[in-house]
Design a protein around this motif. Structure first.
Motif, PDB file in Angstrom:
ATOM      1  N   ASP A   6      10.856 -79.334  -7.685  1.00  0.00           N
ATOM      2  CA  ASP A   6      10.180 -80.417  -6.970  1.00  0.00           C
ATOM      3  C   ASP A   6      10.608 -80.337  -5.514  1.00  0.00           C
ATOM      4  O   ASP A   6      11.803 -80.336  -5.209  1.00  0.00           O
ATOM      5  N   LEU A   7       9.621 -80.258  -4.593  1.00  0.00           N
ATOM      6  CA  LEU A   7       9.966 -80.085  -3.183  1.00  0.00           C
ATOM      7  C   LEU A   7      10.741 -81.275  -2.625  1.00  0.00           C
ATOM      8  O   LEU A   7      11.456 -81.141  -1.623  1.00  0.00           O
ATOM      9  N   ASP A   8      10.643 -82.442  -3.269  1.00  0.00           N
ATOM     10  CA  ASP A   8      11.434 -83.583  -2.820  1.00  0.00           C
ATOM     11  C   ASP A   8      12.934 -83.292  -2.932  1.00  0.00           C
ATOM     12  O   ASP A   8      13.735 -83.835  -2.158  1.00  0.00           O
ATOM     13  N   ASP A   9      13.311 -82.441  -3.887  1.00  0.00           N
ATOM     14  CA  ASP A   9      14.717 -82.078  -4.021  1.00  0.00           C
ATOM     15  C   ASP A   9      15.178 -81.157  -2.897  1.00  0.00           C
ATOM     16  O   ASP A   9      16.372 -81.004  -2.669  1.00  0.00           O
ATOM     17  N   TYR A  10      14.247 -80.526  -2.205  1.00  0.00           N
ATOM     18  CA  TYR A  10      14.567 -79.760  -0.990  1.00  0.00           C
ATOM     19  C   TYR A  10      14.670 -80.711   0.202  1.00  0.00           C
ATOM     20  O   TYR A  10      15.624 -80.657   0.983  1.00  0.00           O
ATOM     21  N   ARG A  11      13.703 -81.628   0.300  1.00  0.00           N
ATOM     22  CA  ARG A  11      13.670 -82.555   1.433  1.00  0.00           C
ATOM     23  C   ARG A  11      14.955 -83.376   1.528  1.00  0.00           C
ATOM     24  O   ARG A  11      15.468 -83.623   2.610  1.00  0.00           O
ATOM     25  N   ARG A  12      15.472 -83.812   0.381  1.00  0.00           N
ATOM     26  CA  ARG A  12      16.634 -84.717   0.406  1.00  0.00           C
ATOM     27  C   ARG A  12      17.886 -84.010   0.919  1.00  0.00           C
ATOM     28  O   ARG A  12      18.817 -84.667   1.380  1.00  0.00           O
ATOM     29  N   PHE A  13      17.886 -82.662   0.862  1.00  0.00           N
ATOM     30  CA  PHE A  13      19.013 -81.928   1.428  1.00  0.00           C
ATOM     31  C   PHE A  13      18.744 -81.489   2.873  1.00  0.00           C
ATOM     32  O   PHE A  13      19.687 -81.260   3.636  1.00  0.00           O
ATOM     33  N   VAL A  14      17.471 -81.363   3.244  1.00  0.00           N
ATOM     34  CA  VAL A  14      17.126 -80.907   4.594  1.00  0.00           C
ATOM     35  C   VAL A  14      17.528 -81.938   5.649  1.00  0.00           C
ATOM     36  O   VAL A  14      18.113 -81.591   6.685  1.00  0.00           O
ATOM     37  N   LEU A  15      17.198 -83.224   5.424  1.00  0.00           N
ATOM     38  CA  LEU A  15      17.392 -84.229   6.471  1.00  0.00           C
ATOM     39  C   LEU A  15      18.860 -84.358   6.895  1.00  0.00           C
ATOM     40  O   LEU A  15      19.145 -84.364   8.108  1.00  0.00           O
ATOM     41  N   PRO A  16      19.825 -84.428   5.981  1.00  0.00           N
ATOM     42  CA  PRO A  16      21.215 -84.468   6.432  1.00  0.00           C
ATOM     43  C   PRO A  16      21.605 -83.235   7.246  1.00  0.00           C
ATOM     44  O   PRO A  16      22.345 -83.336   8.235  1.00  0.00           O
ATOM     45  N   PHE A  17      21.116 -82.069   6.850  1.00  0.00           N
ATOM     46  CA  PHE A  17      21.422 -80.841   7.592  1.00  0.00           C
ATOM     47  C   PHE A  17      20.869 -80.914   9.002  1.00  0.00           C
ATOM     48  O   PHE A  17      21.539 -80.577   9.989  1.00  0.00           O
ATOM     49  N   VAL A  18      19.612 -81.365   9.141  1.00  0.00           N
ATOM     50  CA  VAL A  18      18.976 -81.449  10.453  1.00  0.00           C
ATOM     51  C   VAL A  18      19.722 -82.448  11.338  1.00  0.00           C
ATOM     52  O   VAL A  18      19.995 -82.186  12.521  1.00  0.00           O
ATOM     53  N   ASN A  19      20.085 -83.607  10.776  1.00  0.00           N
ATOM     54  CA  ASN A  19      20.781 -84.611  11.582  1.00  0.00           C
ATOM     55  C   ASN A  19      22.150 -84.113  12.040  1.00  0.00           C
ATOM     56  O   ASN A  19      22.559 -84.340  13.179  1.00  0.00           O
ATOM     57  N   ALA A  20      22.864 -83.404  11.154  1.00  0.00           N
ATOM     58  CA  ALA A  20      24.168 -82.861  11.538  1.00  0.00           C
ATOM     59  C   ALA A  20      24.019 -81.801  12.616  1.00  0.00           C
ATOM     60  O   ALA A  20      24.818 -81.747  13.567  1.00  0.00           O
ATOM     61  N   ALA A  21      22.990 -80.955  12.508  1.00  0.00           N
ATOM     62  CA  ALA A  21      22.754 -79.929  13.519  1.00  0.00           C
ATOM     63  C   ALA A  21      22.389 -80.561  14.853  1.00  0.00           C
ATOM     64  O   ALA A  21      22.816 -80.094  15.920  1.00  0.00           O
ATOM     65  N   ALA A  22      21.603 -81.643  14.811  1.00  0.00           N
ATOM     66  CA  ALA A  22      21.232 -82.332  16.048  1.00  0.00           C
ATOM     67  C   ALA A  22      22.454 -82.919  16.734  1.00  0.00           C
ATOM     68  O   ALA A  22      22.604 -82.859  17.962  1.00  0.00           O
ATOM     69  N   ARG A  23      23.369 -83.514  15.952  1.00  0.00           N
ATOM     70  CA  ARG A  23      24.585 -84.095  16.533  1.00  0.00           C
ATOM     71  C   ARG A  23      25.461 -83.033  17.206  1.00  0.00           C
ATOM     72  O   ARG A  23      26.167 -83.320  18.175  1.00  0.00           O
ATOM     73  N   SER A  24      25.373 -81.798  16.688  1.00  0.00           N
ATOM     74  CA  SER A  24      26.189 -80.743  17.286  1.00  0.00           C
ATOM     75  C   SER A  24      25.458 -80.011  18.412  1.00  0.00           C
ATOM     76  O   SER A  24      25.951 -79.021  18.941  1.00  0.00           O
ATOM     77  N   GLY A  25      24.270 -80.517  18.787  1.00  0.00           N
ATOM     78  CA  GLY A  25      23.548 -79.977  19.941  1.00  0.00           C
ATOM     79  C   GLY A  25      22.751 -78.721  19.670  1.00  0.00           C
ATOM     80  O   GLY A  25      22.406 -77.987  20.603  1.00  0.00           O
ATOM     81  N   ARG A  26      22.437 -78.452  18.432  1.00  0.00           N
ATOM     82  CA  ARG A  26      21.702 -77.249  18.092  1.00  0.00           C
ATOM     83  C   ARG A  26      20.197 -77.400  18.367  1.00  0.00           C
ATOM     84  O   ARG A  26      19.635 -78.491  18.242  1.00  0.00           O
TER      85      ARG A  26
END
Length: 863
Positions: free
Chosen positions: A38-58
């Motif tokens: 289920d692609l929702d199981d991918y989405r729920r892991f993507v958002l935390p990764f994106v937010n952490a990368a944004a905080r580190s200036g990526r």
């Protein structure tokens, strides 16, 4: 991974502390693949990764190519979304992603849609794995982190294994009702005692399932779920499965819908070819093609043209062609196999360098060598073995069949290789030779002639994957030799009529004994038989002696003992075999036979005039009907290649091996060659022996090879002449007439000037002159690959025979040539360049009267 590159020790967060703990964090360079149901199981892991990368200036790039709902909200302030169309095909999509990654450079982070979405765009599962194998190493080298998802039940085990082998991190996500488990399958260069166990999520933490009983129960529940889930085939297999079902059930609506879908992924993208295929290739025909296909993807233009043409004949004239058209025994290597070969051999970076403007020609030689040294993926190699089992020890022909080949306006005639295989020896030897032949054809896509041809037609940036057409060679065993009875090229429009009584619409044939190589190529030191179909007995020769002289004396055969394509004198073949069909193809030269008898030679002496075939069989009528029917079907003039199989009465059956739209030089409208042209005005005038329809050209520059100087040059100097002409042609864009002794484009400098066609493609008119210095005689090679090049570039052609009463030629009427240095070499003195300034030449030709003249309109005669 297939290699051990350096990976940074810099740690990157997944955005979830518990997941970081399980994986010992991510590393710079990681490609992370999530296998989900289920692609929702991918989405729920993507958002935390994106937010952490944004905080580190990526820099975060979301590659959006799926039809599913977005994985990341388009309004996310830290993410750049780039939409990429996957429907353009594997190469265009992969190249676009490659260039984007290069453009964003080191350190960028990527999130991608589900790889499984590419199945709907490309039809085949294997290409999804090949895409990942291309981009994953590039992402690794540029110190990125990239996330991907896929639905494992939609992919083959082979594709899943290749993705697993290539990626750095692979994680399975399982859901049982509200219970979510992750199961790391791979984490490159990281390990712990529990890292690769299933982990159950609890309040943001991931606890390894360390009890084997729990693990067993979990696995059993997952397997039970899978039993109730219908395994999905990829689009390609599902499409052909549905097609078989539609035919079996007689569902007409489904059949029409599926025919269109299959045409789009198997036959072509070209609208004109697709229109033909809709009319003449049924869904059952397409399923038959699929059964003979190795790999997947398109079968290419040459294979498509052959199949459509055969079906046109059977559909429009069944009473004739069901009896006199031989069945084909062809197989196809799909375009996806070509891409798989490139990816398997690590050649995609070289492809990307070659596709650039700066590397288009300069990178091609290295890429060509890489292709020739390549190996085949195991799954393709197994299929090649199966093909050889099918053909046994019959000779086979491996032919190019690229995506653009044999289309409307772009024939690629002679630009890519075809390779004959005698197919003798042990299975291992035959397979090795087969693989070498395929590599040779693949590598020919990187030849300079092919690349320049594409560049001149603005095709250099269009996708051009190479499919292959593999055919059993039509013919018979004659002791150590194998050859067809005869072969030829037929064209439905004869724009090279040499007699005013001939009708261009009646068509023409270029006929040889033996393999058709001598029909499609300009023959060195020999001549094919050229016949207008409305006047097959009216040859362009002055007498019988000249007819014999300019006939075929050499025969192309497959030499089973030497294991090669060979050229043998007809007399030598007649000494070694007694069952050649001479009485159906040739006439006895009685005077030559008598001379041979007087000196003790066995006779008779045969001349390949093909007159018995013309006068005693239905050959001309059948060929004329074939060409007319195909022209009507194509709604365009056509060019065909065929072999003949003669029965015991000499009646011919046709094996149609190729059909393509004929390139034609368009009529300019009515042209009148002026009456009363005086000798002083003429450069040349001829009756017949020209090509290009009605011609009306103003010539500003003449480049002429002085035959008297050229005749005294060495072989190496003659090649230097060819190189110098290429430079002269490219120096300016003035409308140019190129005139020289014998045959332009010959590979034998004794017969003419050995230029490559890419060197002279810019000229407006090409003239060949029969010169007394040496044996430099024009070859009226209408229907050959050389001819095809001329008509595609809109180049007018004339052959001059100054000794004939129908020809006048006055090279001394040209003005003074451009000066050359007093110490100029003989090579430079052989090439004369004339800039005509305010006194241009006029080249005029009238097809109806068969008159052509090149003259100075403004020059007043001063006889």
């Amino acid at each position: 991974m297939n290699h051990e590159p350096h990976q940074s020790d810099e740690r990157v967060s997944t955005g979830l502390a518990g997941l970081d703990e399980v994986l010992d964090h991510l590393r710079i360079g990681d490609n992370v693949v999530w296998r989900v149901s289920d692609l929702d199981d991918y989405r729920r892991f993507v958002l935390p990764f994106v937010n952490a990368a944004a905080r580190s200036g990526r820099r975060i790039i979301y590659l959006r190519f799926g039809e599913h709902a977005p994985v990341i909200d388009a309004q996310h302030p830290s993410v750049q979304t780039i939409r990429i169309d996957a429907l353009g095909g594997f190469e265009s999509f992969t190249s676009r992603v490659w260039h984007l990654i290069e453009q964003h450079g080191p350190g960028a982070f990527y999130v991608c849609d589900s790889l499984s979405e590419l199945l709907n765009a490309w039809a085949t599962d294997a290409m999804v794995g090949n895409f990942f194998r291309v981009v994953c190493p590039l992402l690794f080298e540029l110190d990125t982190v990239a996330w991907f998802a896929l639905h494992p039940e939609r992919h083959s085990r082979m594709t899943l294994d290749r993705i697993r082998e290539t990626t750095q991190v692979l994680i399975d996500v399982h859901r049982h009702q509200q219970d979510v488990q992750i199961h790391p399958i791979k984490a490159w260069r990281r390990q712990s005692p529990t890292m690769f166990l299933p982990h159950r999520e609890q309040d943001g933490h991931f606890q390894p399932i360390t009890d084997s009983t729990d693990a067993t129960r979990l696995q059993a529940s997952l397997e039970q779920e899978l039993l109730h889930r219908q395994p999905l085939l990829d689009y390609w297999d599902r499409l052909f499965q549905d097609a078989s079902r539609a035919i079996a059930t007689g569902d007409r609506a489904a059949t029409e819908r599926l025919q269109e879908q299959v045409l789009q992924v198997l036959i072509s993208r070209d609208p004109q070819i697709l229109a033909l295929a809709r009319r003449y290739l049924s869904l059952a025909d397409l399923l038959s093609i699929r059964s003979r296909l190795v790999g997947s993807g398109y079968i290419g233009g040459k294979a498509t043209g052959m199949l459509i043409a055969r079906n046109i004949l059977i559909a429009e004239q069944p009473e004739l062609w069901q009896e006199h058209l031989e069945p084909h025994d062809s197989s196809y290597l799909g375009t996806d196999a070509y891409y798989a070969f490139l990816v398997h051999n690590g050649l995609w970076p070289a492809i990307m360098r070659q596709r650039s403007a700066s590397g288009y020609l300069s990178e091609a030689p290295a890429l060509r060598e890489g292709i020739l040294a390549g190996s085949f993926p195991a799954e393709i190699r197994c299929e090649l073995e199966r093909l050889l089992d099918h053909y046994g020890q019959y000779p086979i022909l491996v032919r190019s069949s690229s995506l653009q080949e044999d289309g409307f306006g772009n024939a690629f005639a002679g630009k890519y290789d075809s390779v004959f295989l005698v197919n003798q020896g042990s299975p291992e030897q035959r397979l090795a030779a087969f693989e070498d032949a395929i590599r040779q054809v693949y590598a020919s896509s990187m030849s300079e002639d092919a690349l320049v041809y594409r560049q001149q037609r603005d095709l250099d940036q269009r996708e051009e994957p190479m499919a292959l057409l593999i055919q059993r060679v039509n013919g018979r065993f004659h002791n150590r030799y194998y050859l067809p009875d005869a072969a030829g090229v037929g064209v439905s429009r004869n724009t090279f009529t040499w007699d005013s009584h001939m009708d261009p619409k009646a068509g023409m044939v270029r006929l040889v004994m033996g393999l058709g190589t001598r029909a499609v190529d300009r023959i060195e030191g020999d001549h094919a038989c050229v016949m207008a179909l409305d006047h097959p007995g009216r040859q362009p020769f002055r007498n019988q002696d000249e007819s014999y002289r300019f006939s075929q004396h050499l025969v192309d055969v497959l030499d089973l003992a030497d294991g090669s394509l060979a050229t043998r004198p007809l007399s030598q073949l007649l000494e070694s075999t007694s069952d050649l069909p001479m009485t159906q193809l040739a006439e006895v030269d009685r005077s030559a036979s008598e001379r041979a008898r007087q000196i003790g030679l066995a006779g008779p002496v045969w001349r390949l005039t093909f007159q018995p075939l013309v006068h005693k069989t239905a050959f001309i009528d059948r060929l004329a009907s074939l060409l007319h029917t195909l022209e009507q079907g194509y709604e365009h003039p056509v060019d065909v290649e065929f072999t003949l199989h003669l029965d015991r009465h000499g009646e011919p059956a046709f094996n149609l091996v190729q059909c393509r739209p004929l390139a034609t030089i368009g009529d300019t409208g009515p042209v009148t060659v002026p009456e009363g042209l005086q000798t002083r005005q003429l450069l040349f005038r001829t009756e017949g022996h020209f090509m290009g329809g009605n011609i009306n050209l103003s010539i500003a520059r003449v480049i002429r090879v002085d035959a008297s100087v050229y005749a005294d040059l060495s072989t190496s100097e003659r090649h230097e002449v060819a190189r110098l002409i290429g430079l002269q042609v490219r120096t300016e864009n003035a409308r140019t007439l190129l005139i020289g002794p014998g045959r332009w484009g010959t590979s034998s400098p004794d017969l003419g000037v050995p230029v490559r066609f890419s060197d002279i493609a810019g000229v407006s008119a090409l003239v060949e002159v029969s010169e007394k210095s040496g044996e430099m005689v024009p070859d009226l090679s209408y229907g050959s690959h050389f001819f095809q090049d001329l008509v595609e570039t809109g180049t007018a052609y004339a052959a001059l025979f100054p000794d004939s009463s129908h020809c006048q030629y006055y090279p001394d009427h040209l003005p003074e040539p451009d000066p050359v240095d007093s110490d100029a070499s003989a090579v430079e003195q052989a090439v004369r360049v004339y800039h005509l300034g305010n006194q241009p030449l006029q080249l005029s030709a009238d097809v109806a009267s068969q008159q052509l003249a090149c003259y100075f309109p403004a020059r007043r005669a001063t006889e």
